[in-house]
Design a protein around this motif. Structure first.
Motif, mmCIF file in Angstrom:
data_model
loop_
_atom_site.group_PDB
_atom_site.id
_atom_site.type_symbol
_atom_site.label_atom_id
_atom_site.label_comp_id
_atom_site.label_asym_id
_atom_site.label_seq_id
_atom_site.Cartn_x
_atom_site.Cartn_y
_atom_site.Cartn_z
ATOM 1 N N SER A 70 0.830 -1.212 0.000
ATOM 2 C CA SER A 70 0.000 0.000 0.000
ATOM 3 C C SER A 70 0.860 1.255 0.000
ATOM 4 O O SER A 70 0.503 2.259 -0.634
ATOM 5 N N PHE A 71 2.002 1.228 0.695
ATOM 6 C CA PHE A 71 2.917 2.379 0.643
ATOM 7 C C PHE A 71 3.394 2.611 -0.787
ATOM 8 O O PHE A 71 3.483 3.757 -1.248
ATOM 9 N N PHE A 72 3.724 1.540 -1.488
ATOM 10 C CA PHE A 72 4.174 1.648 -2.875
ATOM 11 C C PHE A 72 3.134 2.384 -3.721
ATOM 12 O O PHE A 72 3.484 3.214 -4.569
ATOM 13 N N LEU A 73 1.860 2.095 -3.489
ATOM 14 C CA LEU A 73 0.810 2.754 -4.273
ATOM 15 C C LEU A 73 0.657 4.217 -3.901
ATOM 16 O O LEU A 73 0.312 5.047 -4.756
ATOM 17 N N ILE A 74 0.892 4.565 -2.644
ATOM 18 C CA ILE A 74 0.877 5.992 -2.270
ATOM 19 C C ILE A 74 1.963 6.737 -3.040
ATOM 20 O O ILE A 74 1.757 7.850 -3.545
ATOM 21 N N VAL A 75 3.138 6.121 -3.126
ATOM 22 C CA VAL A 75 4.223 6.724 -3.908
ATOM 23 C C VAL A 75 3.808 6.858 -5.365
ATOM 24 O O VAL A 75 4.043 7.891 -6.005
ATOM 25 N N ARG A 76 3.168 5.840 -5.918
ATOM 26 C CA ARG A 76 2.730 5.893 -7.311
ATOM 27 C C ARG A 76 1.736 7.045 -7.539
ATOM 28 O O ARG A 76 1.807 7.766 -8.535
ATOM 29 N N ILE A 77 0.807 7.220 -6.619
ATOM 30 C CA ILE A 77 -0.214 8.264 -6.796
ATOM 31 C C ILE A 77 0.423 9.646 -6.816
ATOM 32 O O ILE A 77 0.171 10.466 -7.713
#
Length: 504
Positions: free
Chosen positions: A267-274
């Motif tokens: 989920s952290f990875f997706l925050i970075v992606r956003i």
């Protein structure tokens, strides 16, 4: 040029490896179901090294090409089709995931082996299937290029991770799992609402297309806020961390290691992606400040709570709450084209990697200690250093990285973030990181001081040397990250927003 021709041109050499990275664990799951029972373990242990080879091959292709790896599924370019993409960050996460999943599987053979003469038992079969499912879900997250498909992967990850918490069926583990499930489902609802807003506004959820189309408007900021809030709940960033300590502390050691080192990173990875891939060109200083402030609060409160724990696994779990906070200090520093942005980006990724290896090692070490002593009460660990020197060495090396002491990967990560914050004139983050390192030293000392005493302790059973070797290997990897060459940090920049070839 027609759509298919465009799609073919967009697929890079070696892009098929991204498909293999997803299909391999899925094939392992299907094979385990087909073979059934005691063959689930053997299937998993055969497929895991192959997955590591594929992850390394992806990293090599990206390194040689100097640009992200891309594969267009079915030959149809977005928005009609789906594209898989992997940059430097994706590649190192794929390799890290394969290493830790393989290590956790090898370690768990003792705990989740099917007894001789028994065709199939619930806990072992469930464990191996769920471990493979977590691996598949994480790989989809790391290479996915469409926000809706990433939502599906997040849900698969949740429904694979939650049952691992309560495999033993005890009441306290079921309660912890249900609390985890409620936070995760609420997070999913927020994420899906945000994705729906973006689709309604721009007609696509492909990350690359959104990065070109989005502009500052209420729908975008509302969507970003909803999606980030949902992902923060899954990441367990303070104050949304309430589910994490009981879930991670009460799960079996191999499960705790995977949950703490990998699952929260998805989920952290997706925050970075956003924020860095979908919204790289929009001003979002207030959001960056909020995320870094929450990260700072997590570092302080998580560390203080870790100092207060009486159980070893709870101490490690609260340490995860604190260490997650460091990840969010990259947000106000790594954006834009500032001279310090590259260091902040590398520091955030290094913290992600070093924490993954260190925390996996520490949870597995705690599992060996609990099995050997019959408990994990910190006050009763006196003399464990002489009885289990390899296990305690691994725990200490992991703690060294968490404290940010040289020559560990944690030191390099925190040094890069501190250096960036000083260069940016944002001293407050450097002060928080230094305070967090001192507090980490305090709770690691609480374990090592009694463990290294001269008392004699009797073990219920001595740990297997092969399992101790796994624990030590993970801790050594956390240290070896501190010796990463400059070329490694250049590799991490591939695909980053603000440089040639980025964002994805």
């Amino acid at each position: 040029m027609d759509v298919n021709a465009v799609a073919t041109a967009a697929t890079t050499t070696g892009g098929y490896l991204l498909v293999l990275a997803i299909l391999l664990p899925v094939a392992a799951i299907l094979a385990a179901f087909a073979l059934g029972g005691r063959y689930a373990e053997r299937t998993a242990l055969v497929f895991m090294p192959i997955g590591l080879v594929i992850a390394v091959a992806i990293a090599i292709h990206i390194c040689r090409a100097g640009e992200p790896l891309v594969y267009v599924l079915g030959g149809y370019a977005p928005p009609l089709g789906i594209t898989l993409r992997a940059d430097g960050f994706s590649a190192v996460m794929l390799v890290t995931t394969a290493l830790i999943i393989s290590s956790a599987g090898f370690y768990a053979r003792v705990n989740f082996a099917t007894a001789d003469g028994v065709t199939e038992t619930r806990a072992p079969f469930t464990f191996w299937i769920l471990l493979l499912a977590i691996w598949a879900s994480l790989n989809i997250i790391f290479v996915g290029g469409d926000l809706f498909n990433l939502y599906v992967a997040l849900e698969l990850l949740t429904f694979a991770a939650v049952p691992l918490v309560c495999l033993d069926g005890r009441a306290e583990t079921v309660v912890a799992a249900l609390r985890y499930l409620m936070f995760a489902l609420c997070g999913s609802v927020f994420y899906l609402l945000g994705a729906a807003l973006l689709y309604g506004a721009y007609g696509t959820l492909d990350i690359a297309l959104l990065a070109q189309r989005v502009h500052s408007e209420p729908a975008v900021w509302t969507a970003a806020g909803l999606m980030t809030a949902g992902l923060l709940a899954k990441t367990a960033l303070f104050p949304l961390h309430l589910w994490l300590p009981p879930a991670h502390a009460n799960a079996p050691a191999a499960c705790s290691a995977v949950l703490s080192s990998l699952v929260v990173k998805g989920s952290f990875f997706l925050i970075v992606r956003i924020w860095f891939s979908v919204l790289p060109n929009l001003p979002h200083e207030p959001a960056n400040l909020l995320l870094a402030t929450l990260g700072s609060a997590a570092i302080v409160f998580g560390s203080v709570l870790a100092l207060m724990q009486t159980r070893l696994k709870l101490l490690i779990a609260y340490s995860t709450v604190a260490q997650i906070g460091y990840l969010f200090l990259m947000f106000p520093l790594a954006g834009g084209v500032h001279p310090w942005a590259a260091d902040a980006w590398s520091g955030g990724i290094m913290q992600t990697l070093s924490h993954a290896f260190a925390k996996a090692s520490m949870f597995l070490a705690a599992g060996l200690i609990a099995e050997s002593l019959g408990h994990d009460r910190i006050v009763d660990l006196r003399g464990i250093g002489a009885a289990m020197p390899v296990t305690l060495l691994a725990f200490g090396l992991g703690g060294l990285s968490l404290m940010g002491l040289p020559p560990s990967g944690g030191f390099v990560a925190k040094w890069l973030l501190i250096k960036s914050s000083v260069e940016a004139g944002q001293w407050v983050w450097a002060v928080v990181m230094l305070a967090g390192g001192l507090l980490a030293g305090g709770y690691i000392y609480r374990v090592l001081a009694p463990a290294l005493s001269s008392d004699v302790v009797r073990l219920n059973a001595s740990p297997q040397q092969s399992r101790e070797a796994v624990v030590l290997m993970l801790a050594v990897l956390a240290i070896l990250l501190g010796f990463a060459p400059p070329s490694f940090f250049g590799f991490l920049q591939i695909g980053r927003a603000g440089i040639e070839g980025g964002p994805l």
